[in-house]
Structures are given as C-alpha cells and as structure tokens.
Enzyme design. Structure first.
Site, mmCIF file in Angstrom:
data_model
loop_
_atom_site.group_PDB
_atom_site.id
_atom_site.type_symbol
_atom_site.label_atom_id
_atom_site.label_comp_id
_atom_site.label_asym_id
_atom_site.label_seq_id
_atom_site.Cartn_x
_atom_site.Cartn_y
_atom_site.Cartn_z
ATOM 1 N N ASP A 39 0.808 -1.231 0.000
ATOM 2 C CA ASP A 39 0.000 0.000 0.000
ATOM 3 C C ASP A 39 0.840 1.281 0.000
ATOM 4 O O ASP A 39 1.965 1.319 0.468
ATOM 5 C CB ASP A 39 -0.994 0.016 1.177
ATOM 6 C CG ASP A 39 -0.343 -0.244 2.527
ATOM 7 O OD1 ASP A 39 0.659 -0.976 2.591
ATOM 8 O OD2 ASP A 39 -0.850 0.288 3.538
ATOM 9 N N GLU B 176 -0.687 -2.152 5.157
ATOM 10 C CA GLU B 176 0.187 -2.089 6.333
ATOM 11 C C GLU B 176 0.007 -0.771 7.058
ATOM 12 O O GLU B 176 0.159 -0.693 8.267
ATOM 13 C CB GLU B 176 1.656 -2.260 5.915
ATOM 14 C CG GLU B 176 2.615 -2.488 7.083
ATOM 15 C CD GLU B 176 2.868 -1.262 7.925
ATOM 16 O OE1 GLU B 176 2.930 -1.382 9.158
ATOM 17 O OE2 GLU B 176 3.001 -0.149 7.360
ATOM 18 N N HIS C 201 7.678 8.445 4.498
ATOM 19 C CA HIS C 201 6.446 9.240 4.615
ATOM 20 C C HIS C 201 6.657 10.708 4.236
ATOM 21 O O HIS C 201 5.774 11.522 4.458
ATOM 22 C CB HIS C 201 5.820 9.137 6.019
ATOM 23 C CG HIS C 201 5.254 7.782 6.312
ATOM 24 N ND1 HIS C 201 4.124 7.574 7.074
ATOM 25 C CD2 HIS C 201 5.646 6.553 5.927
ATOM 26 C CE1 HIS C 201 3.880 6.278 7.157
ATOM 27 N NE2 HIS C 201 4.802 5.639 6.466
HETATM 28 ZN ZN LIG Z 1 4.852 3.622 6.415
HETATM 29 ZN ZN LIG Z 2 6.300 0.834 5.657
#
Ligand SMILES: [Zn+2]
Ligand SMILES: [Zn+2]
Length: 394
Positions: free
Chosen positions: A80, A138, A364
């Site tokens: 994902d 996840e 991220h």
């Molecule tokens: Zn992550």
């Molecule tokens: Zn990750």
C-alpha cells in the site's frame, strides 16, 4: 553464495527496477490495492512452479513447492501507498494525485518478486516450501496482516521474514534489532459531555474546555507517575476540539491521541489507566465522558530462532560490516507484528540512503527517494534468509 545464484540476482535486477517503477507510478491506498495485486499476480504467473492464490482480492500469496519435503518459510512484502502528493521529481512519479509510495512498499513488493523469480529457478534443489506473501494495508489499522493471519495464511509456516527499506541507513547496510523492535500503537477518542451556556455565567454551565485542559495534563501523569520509567510509553494528545466562539461555553469537547508502548502488559495497563483517569477527572466536575479505543498493531518482537538464522546467513553471504545489530527499538509500529504473534519471525531493515542520489528524505516524506542499488541487496537477503531450504547451498 554460488556464482550461479549471484548471476541470477544480477539478471533479475532490471526486472526488479521495472516492477518497482511501475508500482510506484500506479500507487494504491490501503485496502484498495487490487490493481497492484493484479499486476504482481500477473508477473508471478510467468515464473515456473509458483502456486498463486488471492486470499483477499487485494492480496497475493504465491507458494513455491520444492522437489523435496521440508519446512515452510514465508517472506512478506506490503503493497500500500500513502495519501501524499508526490514531490520526489522521479521520472516515474505517481500518476495518481494525492497518492504516493513514500514508505517503500513498492520496493518491498518488487524485491520479493525478484526473490520469487530467482528461487523459482532453484526449485529443483528446494527442500520444503517458500511462501511469498504480498499483503495489503500495512499503513492503516487494523492492517492487512491481521486478516491474512485470520485466514490461516501462516498456519503451515515455520518461520517468517520481512524487509523494510530504510533511508536512515546507507545502502549496503542490513539492520535488525533482536527482541522488541517496534512499538504497539493504539488510538483513542475521548468525548466530554458538559453543559453549554453563556461565557459570562460559567456557574450555570459545566465547562468541557477546562475539564479537557485538566485531562490533557492528568493523562501525562500516567506516563510520568504510574508506569515503570524503564517501560515508559508515549502518550500524545494530538487533537483538542471544542467550541467555536468568544463567549459560548460549548456543550462538549473531544480529545484524541495515540499510545505507543514496547511492552504488551504496559499496553493493557495504559488503556485501563486512561479510562480511570478520564472517568475520575470528568465525573469530579459533574460531566459525562466516553472513551473510544481503536486498537492498532501489537508490539513487534523479533524471535531468537529467526534472529540467529538472519545473523548467520547475512554474515555468511554478505561482506563484513553489512550487518548491524541495533540496540534500541523504534516507537514506530509495523503490522508484521501480527505474523510474529503466531509464528517465529524477524523483521530487517535494508539501508537505501544515498545523499548523492537524492535518497536522503525520510519515510512518509513527499520527497522520499530510494537508492535503487539497495534492491539487489534486498533480493539477495530474501534468498539468503530461506537458504536453509537448499541443502547443497545457494
Ligand atoms: Zn509507512
Ligand atoms: Zn512501511
């Protein structure tokens, strides 16, 4: 490692880069990974000897059955992406506005596909089975791993390994932390129901704002004064919503936050203490409260038996200095912990940081980039981790 295996890993590298760039350009958000799963299943179907199933439509499980009987080892990747607008400037950047592979799950999938391709060519020498697990979701609890575990995907598995790309380690490093390596993560909502009214007459109201303010500080006493400092959790109130004016005391307030712990018992204890504290503080002021608990991921624990395997095979098949044994757990979380509650497993980090190539942003981050030289290391690590199944060596 034999020259033949090294050559296969070199040969598959261009495929791994192509797969990863395709997945990167076509990211799917958590729980919506059917297109990515279709793509992966379609590519895997071209390798010999793989038995492919789709426990959920947004997951792929491929089993490579060896010629000889033996144990079953699992290798896991996640698929994902994140709700971010990509700013990496890579030529294969996301084609979907607002969705980006910024946690390297595209790389995890591609590296596992590479390992599946190489191992499928070695199946005549395989004693046992390798299960390749491509899981959804996840990033968002309850996570995809939990559902696959509930569907029995690891019931016949003797040990499991997972890799995560890590930009905070340079390319060439493989790192794992024995024992606890990531935290549990649970979220909570606290609602405070008071009695609204005019800001000039607080005596006729029950003010949820002052009660909420008291709660923000009281809840920190749980961390500072109720839990063994050596096992201290993180408790963060990230949201405080109440009212929308200068002179109206609102009826209600909402606090929301997260709890991270490195200890399963502390995880339970903190939840109980939050409920007690909220109930005590709020009722002392004549208001009502509600605590809504949203369980996230369990504490991630790397098991002794699989740690020993990981350490031995990395030292055997990689150059000196590749392996680093970390001493401190992270306060991040990983739903790989769902598998590790059921079966022995180790989760390893594969360095992909390289400032010269712009691979210097953290996971991220919308500018996140990966040094693609890390892929061959990840593929080789996967193969090394299941090398015990090949009696005459890889
Ligand atoms: Zn992550
Ligand atoms: Zn990750």
């Amino acid at each position: 490692m034999k020259n033949e295996t090294e050559a296969l890993i070199r040969e598959v590298n261009s495929d791994v880069i192509r797969w990863r760039r395709h997945i990167h350009a076509h990211p799917d958000l958590s729980f919506h990974e059917k297109p990515t799963a279709d793509y992966i299943a379609g590519e895997l179907a071209q390798f010999p000897g793989l038995n492919i199933s789709r426990p959920m439509e947004n997951s792929v499980v491929a089993v490579l059955e060896g010629k000889y009987p033996g144990p079953t080892l699992a290798l896991r990747a996640d698929m994902d992406a994140l709700p971010l607008d990509e700013m990496s400037d890579e030529p294969f950047s996301s084609t979907k506005p607002g969705v980006m592979h910024a946690c390297g799950h595209d790389a995890h999938s591609a590296m596992l596909m590479g390992a599946a391709k190489v191992l499928s060519l070695l199946r005549e020498r395989l004693h046992g089975k390798v299960k390749f697990i491509f899981q959804p979701a996840e990033e968002v609890p309850p996570g995809g791993a939990r559902e696959l575990v509930e569907r029995g995907v690891v019931d016949d598995v003797d040990a499991i390994f997972g890799l995560h790309i890590a930009p905070h380690y340079p390319t060439g490093k493989i790192v794992f932390k024995p024992g606890v390596y990531v935290a549990s993560s649970d979220n909570f909502d606290i609602k405070i129901y008071g009695k609204g009214g005019h800001g000039s007459t607080p005596q006729h109201c029950i003010d949820p704002v002052t009660i909420g303010a008291e709660l923000v500080t009281s809840l920190q006493h749980i961390v500072a004064r109720k839990i063994d400092p050596l096992k201290a959790p993180v408790l963060t109130i990230a949201t405080f919503q109440a009212g929308d004016s200068y002179n109206v005391i609102p009826d209600s307030a909402r606090l929301a936050g997260t709890v991270r712990t490195h200890d399963a018992q502390v995880r339970e204890q903190v939840q109980t203490l939050i409920r007690q504290t909220v109930d005590g503080v709020v009722s002392a002021h004549g208001a009502r409260s509600e605590v809504i608990w949203q369980p996230g991921y369990a504490v991630g624990y790397n098991h002794d038996s699989t740690n020993a395997t990981a350490q031995a095979v990395i030292q055997q098949h990689f150059a000196d200095g590749t392996l680093e044994i970390a001493t401190d757990p992270l306060f991040g979380s990983e739903d790989f912990s769902s598998y590790q509650q059921k079966v022995a497993g180790t989760f390893l980090f594969v360095g992909c940081g390289n400032k010269a190539k712009g691979a210097e942003w953290n996971l991220h981050n919308p500018r996140f980039r990966i040094d693609e030289d890390a892929f061959a290391i990840g593929v080789k690590a996967h193969i090394a981790l299941v090398s015990s199944l090949i009696a005459d060596g890889i």
